[in-house]
Design a protein around this motif. Structure first.
Motif, PDB file in Angstrom:
ATOM      1  N   ASP A 537      39.842  33.851  36.611  1.00  0.00           N
ATOM      2  CA  ASP A 537      38.471  33.344  36.635  1.00  0.00           C
ATOM      3  C   ASP A 537      38.285  32.310  35.533  1.00  0.00           C
ATOM      4  OD1 ASP A 537      37.574  34.894  38.776  1.00  0.00           O
ATOM      5  OD2 ASP A 537      37.208  36.613  37.464  1.00  0.00           O
ATOM      6  N   ARG A 544      42.699  39.642  37.223  1.00  0.00           N
ATOM      7  CA  ARG A 544      41.749  39.960  38.280  1.00  0.00           C
ATOM      8  C   ARG A 544      42.333  41.019  39.207  1.00  0.00           C
ATOM      9  NH1 ARG A 544      39.475  34.240  40.564  1.00  0.00           N
ATOM     10  NH2 ARG A 544      40.850  34.852  42.271  1.00  0.00           N
ATOM     11  N   ARG A 545      41.441  41.699  39.930  1.00  0.00           N
ATOM     12  CA  ARG A 545      41.891  42.768  40.835  1.00  0.00           C
ATOM     13  C   ARG A 545      42.826  42.225  41.913  1.00  0.00           C
ATOM     14  NH1 ARG A 545      40.272  47.872  41.560  1.00  0.00           N
ATOM     15  NH2 ARG A 545      40.646  48.869  43.586  1.00  0.00           N
TER      16      ARG A 545
END
Length: 656
Positions: A537, A544-545
C-alpha cells in the motif's frame, strides 16, 4: 386477313362477355373473403383465374385464401403469378411467398424473397432474424434429433390439436363434434375433448368435456393450475349466451377460467379481466409453480400479428396485468401456442423466425431464470422431426413421464391438423480424449483425469494407460462439466464444457505444459515461475494480506530448492522525496525478508535491498508532465518486490 380479323373480333367479344360474368363471381368472392370464408373464396377465385381473368387484386386474394387456409403449395403458385404480374406490392406478400415456398421445400427461392423482404423493410424483426441466420438450415440440421413420432389413433378426419395432460387424460381440441360449420374451413366448430391413457401408454375413450366448458362456438387449448382445481381455456367471445363482435365485426378469442366443484364438474366459468371485444387472447399455459401464465394475443402493444405475453397469478388466484415478452420472443409475424415446461424452458410456435416453413416450434431454454436475472436469451429452432415444411405447433411435454406431443398439418396425416406423440429421447453423451506433452506431443501415461460437475464436485476419475486415453460415458445433455488432468512434473490443466442437446461423442484433448524448469543464477522467479508481483500500500511497508498469499508461493520455491539463495528487491513509486522512498523501499525489502525468515528460511539464504524510485517500470515519473497523467493503478505497478536468484547449486549470479 379478313378472316383473321373476324376471328379476333369474335374472340374479343367472348372475352368481354366472359369478363362481365366473371366480375360478378369476383364480387361474390370478395364478399366471402371479407367474411373470412377462405375456402369458398379460393374455390370461386380459382375458377375465375383458371378461366384467364386475372388482376393483381384477384391474385392477392386468391393466394391469400390458400395461404390462410394452409394450402401452401397452391399459395406458392398464385403468389408466384402475382410476383410475375407485379412485384411492386406490399412487402408482406414477399414474406408470404417466401413462407409458402418453404412449405414445398424450395428454400433457395424462398431465401431470395426473404432477402427482398428484408431489404424492403430493414426494421422488421422477421427480416433481421433471417439476415442474422442465413445458415439457418444447417443450424436446424444440427438441432435435429433422431426419434420416432406417432400419429395418435385418436385423430379424426377433421382438425385435432392443442394437447395438455390432466391427471390420466389428454385434453385436446377437435372439430369432430358436428354441429354448425365454421366458414373459414367449413369444419364444425371446435370443442374440447378428453382421451384416457390406456395400460399400454396409448390414449382412447374419447369424450367431450362437460357442457359448461363447450358451447356451439370454438373452444380450444387449455391449461391447469398445479393443484388441478382451476382450468383456463380459449373460447370465442361468447359468454352468458351472448355472442359479441369487435367494432369491425370480428368475433375475437378470449381466455376463460373455471373451477372444479365438489362433484368433479367445471363450474363458475368467467372471462379473465384483460379480455376485450377488440382483440384476441388465447392459448394459455401455466408454469409448474402456478405463479405465471403465458398466452398469445394481438392486444395493444403487440409487435406483430400475435405475440406471447406473461401475466402474474397472485396467491389469491387473481391475475395481474399482462406484459409483452418483447423482441427476444416476438416479431412482426405470428408467435403463438406458448408452453413452459417444468424446468422453465419456454416453447412456442412462430413464423417470424427462420424455420422450415409455416409455423415452427422454437424454444428458449432456462427462460424462467434468464428472465428473472435479465440475462440474454438464446432462441433455438427445435429441428426435425418436430418441425416440418408445414405448420407445427401446440408443443407439450411431460418431463416426468417422458411423453411429448405436438400438432402438425404435415403430409401423411389423418385429417386437417393431427396430434403427434413422441417419447422424449434419453440423451447421454460420451467425452473422450488423449493426454500429451505440449512440447513433444508424446503420450503421457499415468495422468489422472477427473470429471467434475459445474460446481467442481468430482463425479468420476481415471488414470490413463499406455495409450494415454480417457473416456467418460453417460453424461447428461445440455449440462456443464469440468475435466481436470494432473501429472507430476506437469502443470494441472482443466477444461470446462457444456454438452450439446443431441447425442454425440465429444473429443477433448489435453496438451500438458511442464511446470518444472531449469533455474539459473540471475533468474527472476516472478517471470520464470509466474509468481505475481508483491504489492504494498502507498507509504506502507507492512505485508498486505493478498501479498502474504503470494509470498507463500515464494516460500514453496525456496523449500523445493534448498541450495537457492535470493535477493529481495523492493521498489516504490515516484511520489514523495527520493531519499524517503529509498528508505521506504528498504523497509519493504527487509519486511519481506523477515517474513520468509519467520517461516523457516535460513537468513543466510536471503538478502534484501531497496531501490526507491530509481527503477520505475513505466513512465510514471513525478515530473510535472507525467505525474497528473498516471492513475493510482499505474503508480502501484512501481510499488513492488522482485526475487532474483543469486545462486543455485553452487553457481552464482555475476551481478551479485
Amino acid at each position: 386477313m379478313k378472316t383473321h380479323k373476324i376471328i379476333c373480333i369474335l374472340a374479343l367479344s367472348f372475352v368481354f362477355s366472359m369478363g362481365y360474368a366473371q366480375k360478378g363471381k369476383v364480387r361474390q368472392a370478395s364478399k366471402e373473403y371479407d367474411n373470412l370464408a377462405y375456402l369458398k373464396t379460393s374455390e370461386i377465385l380459382l375458377e375465375v383465374a383458371e378461366n384467364g381473368y386475372k388482376s393483381v387484386d384477384l391474385l392477392q386474394k386468391l393466394a391469400n385464401s390458400f395461404y390462410f387456409n394452409n394450402q401452401m403449395k397452391e399459395a406458392a403458385k398464385w403468389y408466384g403469378e402475382l410476383m410475375a404480374m407485379n412485384e411492386d406490392v406490399d412487402s408482406e406478400y414477399y414474406f408470404r411467398y417466401a413462407q409458402s415456398l418453404k412449405s414445398i421445400e424450395n428454400y433457395t427461392e424462398s431465401d431470395k424473397w426473404m432477402r427482398k423482404f428484408a431489404e424492403s423493410d430493414r426494421g422488421d424483426l422477421r427480416g433481421r432474424a433471417f439476415t442474422s441466420t442465413v445458415d439457418y438450415l444447417s443450424m436446424i440440421d444440427e438441432a435435429s434429433r433422431e426419434f420416432d413420432i406417432v400419429n395418435l389413433n385418436i385423430n379424426s378426419e377433421v382438425s385435432d390439436f392443442g394437447t395438455t395432460q390432466y391427471k390420466d387424460q389428454l385434453i385436446f381440441a377437435s372439430s369432430r363434434g358436428g354441429g354448425k360449420k365454421y366458414a373459414w374451413n367449413e369444419q364444425p366448430y371446435l370443442d374440447l375433448f378428453s382421451a384416457e391413457k390406456q395400460e399400454d401408454g396409448t390414449y382412447g375413450n374419447v369424450e367431450k368435456l362437460d357442457s359448461d366448458i363447450n358451447t356451439k362456438f370454438h373452444e380450444s387449448t387449455v391449461a391447469f393450475t398445479p393443484d388441478d382445481n382451476v382450468i383456463y381455456f380459449t373460447r370465442n367471445n361468447y359468454y352468458n349466451k351472448k355472442y359479441k363482435n369487435s367494432e369491425d365485426g370480428t368475433n375475437r378469442l378470449k381466455v376463460f377460467r373455471a373451477t372444479l366443484d365438489e362433484d368433479g364438474d367445471w363450474d363458475d366459468v368467467e372471462p379473465v379481466h384483460f379480455n376485450s371485444d377488440e382483440y384476441s387472447v388465447a392459448h394459455p399455459t401455466i408454469n409448474v409453480e402456478g405463479t405465471k401464465m403465458y398466452f398469445a394475443s394481438d392486444m395493444p402493444g403487440t409487435l406483430g400479428k400475435s405475440d406471447i405475453f406473461e401475466v402474474d397469478i397472485n396467491e389469491d388466484g387473481t391475475l395481474g396485468e399482462p406484459v409483452n415478452l418483447g423482441p427476444s420472443v416476438n416479431t412482426e409475424g405470428h408467435e403463438t401456442f406458448p408452453f413452459i415446461n417444468s424446468e422453465g424452458d419456454l416453447y412456442f410456435s412462430s413464423n417470424g423466425f427462420s424455420g422450415l416453413g409455416g409455423l415452427d416450434v422454437f424454444v428458449i431454454r432456462d427462460f424462467k431464470n434468464k428472465r428473472e436475472l435479465n440475462q440474454p436469451m438464446a432462441l433455438e429452432n427445435v429441428g426435425r422431426p418436430i418441425n416440418s415444411p408445414m405448420d407445427d405447433f401446440g408443443y407439450y411435454e411431460n418431463i416426468g413421464t417422458k411423453e411429448g406431443f405436438f400438432t402438425s398439418n404435415r403430409d401423411g396425416g389423418k385429417g386437417d391438423d393431427d396430434i403427434y406423440s413422441f417419447i422424449i429421447p434419453d440423451c447421454e453423451q460420451v467425452v473422450e480424449g488423449v493426454v500429451k506433452d505440449q512440447d513433444t506431443q508424446e503420450l503421457l501415461p499415468g495422468a489422472k483425469v477427473t470429471l467434475l460437475d459445474a460446481d467442481g464436485n468430482p463425479l468420476s476419475q481415471q488414470v490413463v494407460g499406455a495409450d494415454a486415453s480417457y473416456k467418460f460415458e453417460e453424461l447428461e445433455c445440455e449440462k456443464e462439466y469440468l475435466i481436470r488432468v494432473e501429472l507430476d512434473q506437469f502443470a494441472t490443466d482443466e477444461k470446462r464444457f457444456t454438452t450439446p442437446k443431441k447425442k454425440q461423442d465429444l473429443v477433448i484433448e489435453f496438451d500438458l505444459e511442464r511446470d518444472e524448469v531449469v533455474l539459473e543464477p540471475c533468474a527472476d522467479l516472478a517471470k520464470i515461475l509466474d509468481i505475481p508481483i508483491i504489492y504494498f500500500d502507498f507509504d506502507k511497508s507492512n505485508i498486505r494480506r493478498d501479498a502474504e498469499v503470494e509470498l507463500q508461493k515464494v516460500l514453496a520455491v525456496l523449500n523445493k530448492y534448498p541450495t537457492m539463495t535470493i535477493d529481495v528487491r523492493s521498489h516504490t513509486d515516484c511520489r514523495g522525496p527520493a531519499a524517503y522512498n529509498e528508505k521506504l523501499s528498504n523497509r519493504r525489502a527487509q519486511s519481506t525478508r523477515q517474513y520468509l525468515i519467520d517461516k523457516g528460511v535460513s537468513a543466510e539464504r536471503l538478502t534484501a535491498k531497496g531501490f526507491g524510485e530509481s527503477r520505475l517500470v513505466n513512465d510514471c515519473g513525478c515530473e510535472p508532465s507525467n505525474e497528473s497523467s498516471c492513475s493510482e493503478e499505474e503508480h502501484q505497478l512501481n510499488r513492488r518486490s522482485e526475487f532474483i536468484v543469486t545462486s543455485i547449486n553452487g553457481e552464482k549470479c555475476p551481478e551479485n
